[in-house]
Design an enzyme around this catalytic site. Structure first.
Site, mmCIF file in Angstrom:
data_model
loop_
_atom_site.group_PDB
_atom_site.id
_atom_site.type_symbol
_atom_site.label_atom_id
_atom_site.label_comp_id
_atom_site.label_asym_id
_atom_site.label_seq_id
_atom_site.Cartn_x
_atom_site.Cartn_y
_atom_site.Cartn_z
ATOM 1 C CB VAL A 148 -0.918 0.021 1.248
ATOM 2 C CG1 VAL A 148 -1.751 1.295 1.285
ATOM 3 C CG2 VAL A 148 -1.820 -1.205 1.262
ATOM 4 C CE LYS A 149 4.152 6.034 -4.247
ATOM 5 N NZ LYS A 149 5.381 6.022 -3.449
#
Ligand code: PMP
Length: 289
Positions: A148-149
Protein backbone atom coordinates in the site's frame (compact mmCIF):
# COMPACT_ATOMS: atom_id res chain seq x y z
CA UNK A 1 1.36 27.28 -9.40
CA UNK A 2 -2.20 25.93 -9.58
CA UNK A 3 -3.09 23.12 -7.19
CA UNK A 4 -6.12 20.87 -7.57
CA UNK A 5 -8.20 20.18 -4.47
CA UNK A 6 -11.56 18.40 -4.82
CA UNK A 7 -12.44 19.71 -8.25
CA UNK A 8 -11.14 23.28 -7.91
CA UNK A 9 -7.81 24.95 -8.62
CA UNK A 10 -6.10 27.13 -5.99
CA UNK A 11 -2.96 29.27 -5.94
CA UNK A 12 -0.15 27.78 -3.86
CA UNK A 13 -0.77 30.09 -0.87
CA UNK A 14 -4.48 29.25 -0.83
CA UNK A 15 -4.12 25.49 -1.34
CA UNK A 16 -4.99 24.31 2.18
CA UNK A 17 -6.50 21.33 3.98
CA UNK A 18 -8.39 21.18 7.26
CA UNK A 19 -6.54 20.43 10.51
CA UNK A 20 -9.27 17.80 11.04
CA UNK A 21 -8.29 15.90 7.88
CA UNK A 22 -7.31 12.37 8.90
CA UNK A 23 -4.52 12.45 6.32
CA UNK A 24 -2.86 14.97 8.64
CA UNK A 25 -4.07 13.58 11.99
CA UNK A 26 -3.29 9.91 11.29
CA UNK A 27 -1.52 9.57 7.95
CA UNK A 28 -4.80 8.01 6.80
CA UNK A 29 -4.68 8.18 3.02
CA UNK A 30 -2.84 7.06 -0.09
CA UNK A 31 -0.74 8.71 -2.77
CA UNK A 32 1.14 8.42 -6.03
CA UNK A 33 4.26 10.09 -7.40
CA UNK A 34 4.01 10.33 -11.18
CA UNK A 35 6.46 11.67 -13.74
CA UNK A 36 5.84 13.36 -17.08
CA UNK A 37 8.40 13.83 -19.81
CA UNK A 38 8.28 15.70 -23.08
CA UNK A 39 4.50 16.31 -22.94
CA UNK A 40 3.56 12.75 -21.95
CA UNK A 41 2.75 11.17 -18.60
CA UNK A 42 4.76 8.00 -17.99
CA UNK A 43 2.63 4.93 -17.21
CA UNK A 44 -0.30 7.00 -15.97
CA UNK A 45 -2.81 4.10 -16.10
CA UNK A 46 -0.50 1.97 -13.92
CA UNK A 47 -0.22 4.76 -11.32
CA UNK A 48 -3.99 5.34 -11.26
CA UNK A 49 -4.56 1.60 -10.89
CA UNK A 50 -2.12 1.38 -7.97
CA UNK A 51 -3.80 4.41 -6.34
CA UNK A 52 -7.19 2.68 -6.48
CA UNK A 53 -5.64 -0.59 -5.25
CA UNK A 54 -4.06 1.24 -2.29
CA UNK A 55 -7.42 2.91 -1.51
CA UNK A 56 -9.19 -0.46 -1.78
CA UNK A 57 -6.71 -2.02 0.67
CA UNK A 58 -7.41 0.65 3.29
CA UNK A 59 -11.19 0.46 2.71
CA UNK A 60 -11.42 3.95 1.26
CA UNK A 61 -13.72 4.74 -1.65
CA UNK A 62 -12.28 7.44 -3.90
CA UNK A 63 -15.27 9.64 -4.85
CA UNK A 64 -14.21 9.75 -8.54
CA UNK A 65 -13.73 7.13 -11.25
CA UNK A 66 -10.22 6.21 -12.46
CA UNK A 67 -11.02 8.05 -15.73
CA UNK A 68 -12.00 11.19 -13.78
CA UNK A 69 -8.82 11.08 -11.67
CA UNK A 70 -6.80 10.62 -14.87
CA UNK A 71 -8.43 13.65 -16.47
CA UNK A 72 -7.98 15.78 -13.31
CA UNK A 73 -4.28 14.83 -13.30
CA UNK A 74 -3.83 15.83 -16.95
CA UNK A 75 -5.79 19.05 -16.40
CA UNK A 76 -3.56 19.98 -13.43
CA UNK A 77 -0.49 19.68 -15.66
CA UNK A 78 -2.21 21.78 -18.37
CA UNK A 79 -3.22 24.46 -15.87
CA UNK A 80 0.44 24.78 -14.89
CA UNK A 81 1.67 24.87 -18.51
CA UNK A 82 4.26 22.15 -17.89
CA UNK A 83 5.74 19.54 -20.26
CA UNK A 84 8.29 17.95 -17.90
CA UNK A 85 7.84 17.43 -14.18
CA UNK A 86 6.46 15.45 -11.29
CA UNK A 87 2.94 15.01 -9.97
CA UNK A 88 1.97 14.29 -6.40
CA UNK A 89 -1.51 12.80 -6.33
CA UNK A 90 -2.87 12.44 -2.79
CA UNK A 91 -6.16 11.05 -1.51
CA UNK A 92 -6.78 11.65 2.18
CA UNK A 93 -9.53 10.09 4.29
CA UNK A 94 -10.95 13.60 4.58
CA UNK A 95 -12.31 15.63 7.46
CA UNK A 96 -13.47 13.77 10.58
CA UNK A 97 -13.35 14.25 14.31
CA UNK A 98 -10.41 13.69 16.68
CA UNK A 99 -11.05 9.93 17.00
CA UNK A 100 -9.56 7.28 14.69
CA UNK A 101 -12.87 6.15 13.23
CA UNK A 102 -12.70 6.66 9.45
CA UNK A 103 -16.45 6.05 9.22
CA UNK A 104 -16.88 9.54 10.67
CA UNK A 105 -15.02 11.01 7.67
CA UNK A 106 -17.80 11.50 5.08
CA UNK A 107 -15.68 12.19 1.99
CA UNK A 108 -12.05 11.61 0.95
CA UNK A 109 -10.17 14.64 -0.42
CA UNK A 110 -8.22 14.56 -3.67
CA UNK A 111 -5.17 16.78 -4.05
CA UNK A 112 -3.00 17.07 -7.18
CA UNK A 113 0.24 19.04 -7.26
CA UNK A 114 2.27 19.36 -10.48
CA UNK A 115 5.83 20.49 -9.88
CA UNK A 116 9.47 19.41 -10.25
CA UNK A 117 11.51 16.94 -8.25
CA UNK A 118 15.25 16.39 -7.87
CA UNK A 119 15.97 13.47 -5.60
CA UNK A 120 19.69 12.98 -6.22
CA UNK A 121 22.34 15.26 -7.69
CA UNK A 122 23.72 14.65 -11.20
CA UNK A 123 27.04 13.26 -9.87
CA UNK A 124 25.17 10.40 -8.14
CA UNK A 125 23.79 9.27 -11.52
CA UNK A 126 27.34 9.34 -12.91
CA UNK A 127 29.28 7.89 -9.93
CA UNK A 128 26.59 5.94 -8.08
CA UNK A 129 25.05 6.04 -4.61
CA UNK A 130 26.41 4.67 -1.37
CA UNK A 131 23.93 2.57 0.63
CA UNK A 132 23.79 1.61 4.31
CA UNK A 133 21.72 -1.19 5.83
CA UNK A 134 19.05 0.18 8.16
CA UNK A 135 18.39 -1.37 11.58
CA UNK A 136 14.73 -0.38 11.05
CA UNK A 137 12.97 -3.27 9.30
CA UNK A 138 10.45 -2.87 6.47
CA UNK A 139 6.92 -3.02 7.88
CA UNK A 140 5.68 -6.63 7.69
CA UNK A 141 2.68 -7.86 5.72
CA UNK A 142 1.20 -8.87 9.09
CA UNK A 143 1.42 -5.32 10.47
CA UNK A 144 0.48 -3.29 7.40
CA UNK A 145 0.91 -4.27 3.78
CA UNK A 146 4.06 -2.74 2.29
CA UNK A 147 2.19 -2.93 -1.06
CA UNK A 148 0.00 0.00 0.00
CA UNK A 149 1.41 3.38 -1.00
CA UNK A 150 0.02 5.12 2.05
CA UNK A 151 0.53 8.52 3.66
CA UNK A 152 2.19 6.71 6.55
CA UNK A 153 5.87 6.91 5.57
CA UNK A 154 7.45 7.00 9.04
CA UNK A 155 8.93 3.52 8.57
CA UNK A 156 10.70 4.77 5.43
CA UNK A 157 11.59 8.18 6.90
CA UNK A 158 13.24 6.71 10.02
CA UNK A 159 15.16 4.29 7.81
CA UNK A 160 16.24 7.15 5.53
CA UNK A 161 17.53 9.07 8.57
CA UNK A 162 19.62 6.07 9.57
CA UNK A 163 21.14 5.95 6.08
CA UNK A 164 21.90 9.67 6.16
CA UNK A 165 23.46 9.39 9.63
CA UNK A 166 25.67 6.61 8.25
CA UNK A 167 26.78 8.98 5.47
CA UNK A 168 24.95 7.05 2.75
CA UNK A 169 22.56 8.38 0.12
CA UNK A 170 20.03 5.57 0.45
CA UNK A 171 19.15 2.91 3.01
CA UNK A 172 18.65 -0.80 2.46
CA UNK A 173 15.55 -2.12 4.20
CA UNK A 174 15.40 -5.76 5.24
CA UNK A 175 12.16 -7.45 6.21
CA UNK A 176 11.48 -9.10 9.60
CA UNK A 177 13.16 -12.32 8.36
CA UNK A 178 16.32 -10.47 7.30
CA UNK A 179 15.69 -10.72 3.57
CA UNK A 180 16.20 -7.69 1.33
CA UNK A 181 12.90 -5.85 0.77
CA UNK A 182 13.72 -2.57 -0.97
CA UNK A 183 15.25 0.83 -0.26
CA UNK A 184 13.51 3.65 1.61
CA UNK A 185 11.94 5.14 -1.52
CA UNK A 186 13.10 2.88 -4.34
CA UNK A 187 13.16 -0.75 -5.47
CA UNK A 188 16.52 -2.53 -5.65
CA UNK A 189 18.00 -4.64 -8.44
CA UNK A 190 21.19 -6.73 -8.40
CA UNK A 191 23.18 -8.01 -11.37
CA UNK A 192 25.39 -11.09 -11.12
CA UNK A 193 26.78 -13.07 -14.07
CA UNK A 194 24.48 -11.13 -16.39
CA UNK A 195 21.30 -12.13 -14.52
CA UNK A 196 19.16 -9.45 -12.88
CA UNK A 197 17.54 -10.16 -9.51
CA UNK A 198 15.08 -8.13 -7.45
CA UNK A 199 13.06 -8.93 -4.30
CA UNK A 200 9.58 -10.38 -4.74
CA UNK A 201 6.55 -8.46 -3.38
CA UNK A 202 6.23 -11.12 -0.66
CA UNK A 203 9.63 -9.99 0.70
CA UNK A 204 8.30 -6.45 1.19
CA UNK A 205 8.91 -4.73 -2.15
CA UNK A 206 6.45 -2.12 -3.36
CA UNK A 207 5.00 -2.89 -6.80
CA UNK A 208 7.03 -0.07 -8.31
CA UNK A 209 5.94 1.31 -11.66
CA UNK A 210 9.61 1.81 -12.57
CA UNK A 211 10.31 -1.75 -11.37
CA UNK A 212 7.68 -3.02 -13.82
CA UNK A 213 9.26 -0.94 -16.60
CA UNK A 214 12.63 -2.62 -15.86
CA UNK A 215 10.96 -6.03 -16.31
CA UNK A 216 9.63 -4.89 -19.72
CA UNK A 217 13.06 -3.53 -20.72
CA UNK A 218 14.77 -6.77 -19.59
CA UNK A 219 12.46 -8.74 -21.89
CA UNK A 220 13.28 -6.38 -24.77
CA UNK A 221 17.03 -6.50 -24.09
CA UNK A 222 16.98 -10.30 -23.70
CA UNK A 223 18.24 -10.11 -20.11
CA UNK A 224 17.06 -12.76 -17.65
CA UNK A 225 15.29 -11.42 -14.56
CA UNK A 226 14.42 -13.32 -11.35
CA UNK A 227 12.69 -12.60 -8.03
CA UNK A 228 14.37 -14.86 -5.46
CA UNK A 229 14.81 -14.30 -1.73
CA UNK A 230 17.87 -12.06 -1.40
CA UNK A 231 20.09 -11.29 1.58
CA UNK A 232 22.70 -8.64 2.27
CA UNK A 233 25.29 -11.23 1.19
CA UNK A 234 23.78 -11.13 -2.32
CA UNK A 235 24.12 -7.33 -2.39
CA UNK A 236 27.74 -7.42 -1.15
CA UNK A 237 28.69 -10.02 -3.76
CA UNK A 238 26.73 -8.63 -6.73
CA UNK A 239 28.55 -7.39 -9.84
CA UNK A 240 26.24 -4.38 -10.07
CA UNK A 241 23.33 -2.81 -8.24
CA UNK A 242 20.80 -0.19 -9.25
CA UNK A 243 17.74 1.39 -7.68
CA UNK A 244 14.47 2.36 -9.37
CA UNK A 245 11.71 4.82 -8.54
CA UNK A 246 9.55 7.42 -10.23
CA UNK A 247 11.56 10.27 -8.69
CA UNK A 248 14.96 8.49 -8.71
CA UNK A 249 14.41 6.92 -12.17
CA UNK A 250 17.25 4.36 -12.51
CA UNK A 251 20.29 5.18 -10.39
CA UNK A 252 23.44 3.08 -9.84
CA UNK A 253 24.24 2.02 -6.26
CA UNK A 254 27.95 1.25 -5.84
CA UNK A 255 28.48 0.32 -2.20
CA UNK A 256 26.71 -1.14 0.81
CA UNK A 257 27.98 -0.67 4.38
CA UNK A 258 31.37 0.47 3.11
CA UNK A 259 31.87 -2.54 0.81
CA UNK A 260 32.14 -1.68 -2.88
CA UNK A 261 29.65 -3.58 -5.06
CA UNK A 262 31.53 -5.11 -8.02
CA UNK A 263 34.07 -2.58 -9.25
CA UNK A 264 32.52 0.14 -7.07
CA UNK A 265 31.49 1.97 -10.26
CA UNK A 266 28.26 1.89 -12.28
CA UNK A 267 28.32 -1.28 -14.40
CA UNK A 268 27.52 -2.02 -18.06
CA UNK A 269 24.15 -3.72 -17.44
CA UNK A 270 23.02 -0.77 -15.29
CA UNK A 271 24.11 1.65 -18.03
CA UNK A 272 22.13 -0.39 -20.58
CA UNK A 273 18.96 -0.13 -18.47
CA UNK A 274 19.48 3.61 -17.88
CA UNK A 275 19.81 4.25 -21.63
CA UNK A 276 16.78 2.09 -22.49
CA UNK A 277 14.72 3.73 -19.73
CA UNK A 278 15.56 7.26 -20.99
CA UNK A 279 14.37 6.23 -24.45
CA UNK A 280 11.19 4.66 -23.05
CA UNK A 281 10.16 7.72 -21.02
CA UNK A 282 10.87 10.09 -23.91
CA UNK A 283 8.82 8.13 -26.44
CA UNK A 284 5.84 6.66 -24.56
CA UNK A 285 3.10 7.84 -22.20
CA UNK A 286 -0.30 9.50 -22.11
CA UNK A 287 -0.27 12.80 -24.07
CA UNK A 288 -0.97 15.84 -21.87
CA UNK A 289 -2.42 18.04 -24.63
N1 PMP B 1 9.47 1.62 -2.82
C1 PMP B 1 9.00 2.63 -2.07
C2 PMP B 1 8.94 2.47 -0.59
C3 PMP B 1 8.57 3.81 -2.69
O1 PMP B 1 8.09 4.81 -1.95
C4 PMP B 1 8.64 3.92 -4.09
C5 PMP B 1 8.13 5.15 -4.80
N2 PMP B 1 8.71 6.34 -4.42
C6 PMP B 1 9.17 2.86 -4.83
C7 PMP B 1 9.56 1.71 -4.14
C8 PMP B 1 9.29 2.93 -6.32
O2 PMP B 1 8.03 2.89 -6.94
P1 PMP B 1 7.74 3.65 -8.31
O3 PMP B 1 8.71 3.13 -9.31
O4 PMP B 1 6.34 3.29 -8.64
O5 PMP B 1 7.91 5.10 -8.06
Amino acid sequence: MKIYIDGKFYDKENAKVSVFDHGLLYGDGVFEGIRFYNGRVFRLDEHIRRLFDSACAIAMTIPMTPAEVTEATLETIRQNGLTDGYIRLVVTRGVGDLGLNPKLCPKPSIIIIASKITLYSEDKYRDGLAMATCATRRVSHGAFSPMVKSLNYLNNILAKLEALHAGAGEGLLLNEQGYVAECTGDNIFLVRDGIVRTPHFAAGALAGVTRAAVFDLAAELGIRIEEPLLTRYDVYTADECFLTGTAAEIIPAVSLDGRPIGTGKPGPVTEKFIAAFRKLVATTGTPIA
